[in-house]
Design an enzyme around this catalytic site. Structure first.
Site, PDB file in Angstrom:
ATOM      1  N   TYR A  51      -2.787   6.013  -9.940  1.00  0.00           N
ATOM      2  CA  TYR A  51      -2.205   4.718 -10.262  1.00  0.00           C
ATOM      3  C   TYR A  51      -3.070   3.963 -11.265  1.00  0.00           C
ATOM      4  O   TYR A  51      -4.229   3.625 -10.978  1.00  0.00           O
ATOM      5  CB  TYR A  51      -2.019   3.872  -9.001  1.00  0.00           C
ATOM      6  CG  TYR A  51      -1.066   4.451  -7.983  1.00  0.00           C
ATOM      7  CD1 TYR A  51      -0.147   5.439  -8.324  1.00  0.00           C
ATOM      8  CD2 TYR A  51      -1.077   4.006  -6.674  1.00  0.00           C
ATOM      9  CE1 TYR A  51       0.725   5.969  -7.384  1.00  0.00           C
ATOM     10  CE2 TYR A  51      -0.202   4.530  -5.720  1.00  0.00           C
ATOM     11  CZ  TYR A  51       0.687   5.514  -6.094  1.00  0.00           C
ATOM     12  OH  TYR A  51       1.549   6.034  -5.152  1.00  0.00           O
ATOM     13  N   SER A  74       8.949   3.378  -1.661  1.00  0.00           N
ATOM     14  CA  SER A  74      10.182   2.881  -2.301  1.00  0.00           C
ATOM     15  C   SER A  74      11.240   2.549  -1.254  1.00  0.00           C
ATOM     16  O   SER A  74      12.398   2.984  -1.347  1.00  0.00           O
ATOM     17  CB  SER A  74      10.720   3.907  -3.300  1.00  0.00           C
ATOM     18  OG  SER A  74       9.814   4.126  -4.346  1.00  0.00           O
ATOM     19  N   PRO A  75      10.890   1.763  -0.232  1.00  0.00           N
ATOM     20  CA  PRO A  75      11.827   1.476   0.860  1.00  0.00           C
ATOM     21  C   PRO A  75      12.999   0.590   0.455  1.00  0.00           C
ATOM     22  O   PRO A  75      13.960   0.457   1.214  1.00  0.00           O
ATOM     23  CB  PRO A  75      10.943   0.786   1.906  1.00  0.00           C
ATOM     24  CG  PRO A  75       9.876   0.126   1.095  1.00  0.00           C
ATOM     25  CD  PRO A  75       9.587   1.088  -0.023  1.00  0.00           C
ATOM     26  N   LEU A  76      12.905  -0.013  -0.721  1.00  0.00           N
ATOM     27  CA  LEU A  76      14.022  -0.818  -1.232  1.00  0.00           C
ATOM     28  C   LEU A  76      14.728  -0.107  -2.384  1.00  0.00           C
ATOM     29  O   LEU A  76      15.358  -0.740  -3.233  1.00  0.00           O
ATOM     30  CB  LEU A  76      13.523  -2.201  -1.672  1.00  0.00           C
ATOM     31  CG  LEU A  76      13.029  -3.087  -0.526  1.00  0.00           C
ATOM     32  CD1 LEU A  76      12.406  -4.368  -1.058  1.00  0.00           C
ATOM     33  CD2 LEU A  76      14.175  -3.412   0.439  1.00  0.00           C
ATOM     34  N   GLY A  77      14.616   1.229  -2.406  1.00  0.00           N
ATOM     35  CA  GLY A  77      15.283   1.995  -3.458  1.00  0.00           C
ATOM     36  C   GLY A  77      14.726   1.703  -4.829  1.00  0.00           C
ATOM     37  O   GLY A  77      15.472   1.565  -5.791  1.00  0.00           O
ATOM     38  N   GLY A  97      13.291  -1.011  -5.787  1.00  0.00           N
ATOM     39  CA  GLY A  97      13.677  -2.370  -6.159  1.00  0.00           C
ATOM     40  C   GLY A  97      15.172  -2.586  -6.262  1.00  0.00           C
ATOM     41  O   GLY A  97      15.620  -3.712  -6.513  1.00  0.00           O
ATOM     42  N   PHE A  98      15.972  -1.534  -6.053  1.00  0.00           N
ATOM     43  CA  PHE A  98      17.423  -1.643  -6.188  1.00  0.00           C
ATOM     44  C   PHE A  98      17.988  -2.747  -5.296  1.00  0.00           C
ATOM     45  O   PHE A  98      18.774  -3.590  -5.754  1.00  0.00           O
ATOM     46  CB  PHE A  98      18.071  -0.302  -5.836  1.00  0.00           C
ATOM     47  CG  PHE A  98      19.573  -0.309  -5.888  1.00  0.00           C
ATOM     48  CD1 PHE A  98      20.238  -0.139  -7.087  1.00  0.00           C
ATOM     49  CD2 PHE A  98      20.322  -0.486  -4.731  1.00  0.00           C
ATOM     50  CE1 PHE A  98      21.624  -0.152  -7.147  1.00  0.00           C
ATOM     51  CE2 PHE A  98      21.710  -0.490  -4.773  1.00  0.00           C
ATOM     52  CZ  PHE A  98      22.363  -0.332  -5.982  1.00  0.00           C
ATOM     53  N   GLY A 104      17.554  -6.274  -6.286  1.00  0.00           N
ATOM     54  CA  GLY A 104      18.363  -6.761  -7.399  1.00  0.00           C
ATOM     55  C   GLY A 104      18.000  -6.203  -8.747  1.00  0.00           C
ATOM     56  O   GLY A 104      18.580  -6.592  -9.761  1.00  0.00           O
ATOM     57  N   HIS A 130      -1.268  14.089  -2.741  1.00  0.00           N
ATOM     58  CA  HIS A 130      -0.181  13.328  -3.364  1.00  0.00           C
ATOM     59  C   HIS A 130       1.034  14.211  -3.640  1.00  0.00           C
ATOM     60  O   HIS A 130       2.176  13.790  -3.489  1.00  0.00           O
ATOM     61  CB  HIS A 130      -0.689  12.705  -4.665  1.00  0.00           C
ATOM     62  CG  HIS A 130       0.057  11.490  -5.086  1.00  0.00           C
ATOM     63  ND1 HIS A 130      -0.430  10.583  -5.987  1.00  0.00           N
ATOM     64  CD2 HIS A 130       1.275  11.021  -4.734  1.00  0.00           C
ATOM     65  CE1 HIS A 130       0.446   9.616  -6.168  1.00  0.00           C
ATOM     66  NE2 HIS A 130       1.488   9.862  -5.428  1.00  0.00           N
TER      67      HIS A 130
END
Length: 343
Positions: free
Chosen positions: A63, A210-213, A215-216, A219, A131
């Site tokens: 990162y 990425s639990p919110l897709g 950032g999908f 929004g 990783h």
């Protein structure tokens, strides 16, 4: 410094690691979905995350081309180390020509661990992941070196990221695996078929990135523009006709969120939090308002009927586009060479 908020604690895996029920992914602080933060601003976010009761922090050597570990290390100097659960990862190398190499040789494992310890400024790493899996090296060889690092006290627990069931079983037979890190959200549920049942059989926790897709459900690309420097525009689910098709899934969750008196992202995250106490979501953000929103998802109580309704509102076979596809190497390269802001 004392935490102001009390966030529930869970056991991650069966080896003794206890963490906050919600973790924090640090990757975005060094740039991926938005511009990278300065070290001063990044440390400020990390401090506030801890102050809100989150104690599990996830980073990796790749990162920001190691800069994320350095940033987190600066913040750790101002926090009580014994109250932090620190996770980092090894195994992805980006060459000068942009080629991605996955490496898991014993020598590289040890060298990477010692380098991460130095950058983070700590004596031990709580959870150390491969990783990605180097298929040119027997996983048993990689695990034997990780086992030695545990015995030496340099790491406490071992994890794998994006590993298949056979690799997980073989690795676990050498030394207990505490956690498997996989992408998991309402948009990405492939791990429900084999990985989650296997982890529960073996007593392994699941860290959901990425639990919110990506950032999908926050929004991104729908109610909020995708920044020009973001890699999201290169991911199939956020591009062209796929995004137009996927907007219906966001609309479904947004409609349901009105019923539950919460935001769409809170509902998507609460759904994931209700999948089991062996699952640890690690949403990341660069904004305090998003942090507060994520923490608020812990207050939502959902019944089995609620969970079924939410699941059915995003039919997994109707999600358009691959979750990573062939952008992975491009993503790694662009992400790794993001110029660090050390101010």
């Amino acid at each position: 410094m004392e935490e102001r908020n009390q966030i529930p604690r869970i056991k991650l895996g069966s080896q003794g690691l206890e963490v906050s029920k919600l973790g924090f992914g640090c990757a975005g602080l060094s740039g991926i979905y938005n511009a990278p933060l300065s070290h001063a601003d990044g440390c400020s976010i990390i401090m506030e995350v801890f102050n809100r009761g989150i104690t599990f922090f996830d980073t990796a050597e790749i990162y920001g081309d190691t800069d994320n570990e350095i940033m987190l290390g600066k913040a750790l100097k101002k926090l009580p180390r014994e109250k932090i659960q620190l996770a980092t990862k090894f195994g992805i190398i980006i060459q000068q020509d942009g080629q991605v190499i996955i490496k898991g040789t014993p020598e590289y494992v040890r060298r990477s661990c010692e380098a991460s310890l130095k950058r983070l400024g700590v004596d031990y790493i709580d959870l150390y992941y491969a990783h990605r899996i180097d298929t040119s090296v027997p996983i048993e060889d990689t695990m034997m070196e990780l086992k030695k690092l545990v015995e030496e006290g340099k790491i406490k627990y071992v994890g794998l990221s994006e590993a298949n069931p056979d690799t997980i079983r073989r690795a676990h037979s050498v030394h207990p695996i505490t956690a498997i890190q996989m992408e998991y959200s309402l948009l990405t549920r492939e791990i429900e078929c084999e990985i989650i049942p296997l982890c529960r059989e073996l007593g392994i926790g699941i860290v959901a990135y990425s639990p919110l897709g990506r950032g999908f459900f926050g929004g991104k690309g729908i109610v909020e523009n995708i920044p020009s420097e973001s890699v999201l525009g290169e991911i199939q689910r956020f591009s062209g006709g796929n995004m137009e098709k996927n907007k219906t899934h966001y609309a479904s969750i947004a409609k349901l969120s009105v019923k539950y008196r919460c935001s769409p992202s809170q509902l998507a995250l609460a759904w994931l939090l209700h999948q089991g106490d062996d699952i640890l979501p690690i949403p990341g953000t660069t904004k305090i308002e998003n942090l507060e929103n994520n923490i608020g998802s812990l207050d939502l109580k959902l019944s089995q009927e609620d969970l079924r309704t939410i699941s059915e509102s995003v039919p997994i076979d109707e999600v358009a586009g691959e979750r990573e596809s062939d952008v992975f190497s491009k993503y790694c390269w662009e992400f790794a060479i993001t110029p660090p802001k050390t101010g």
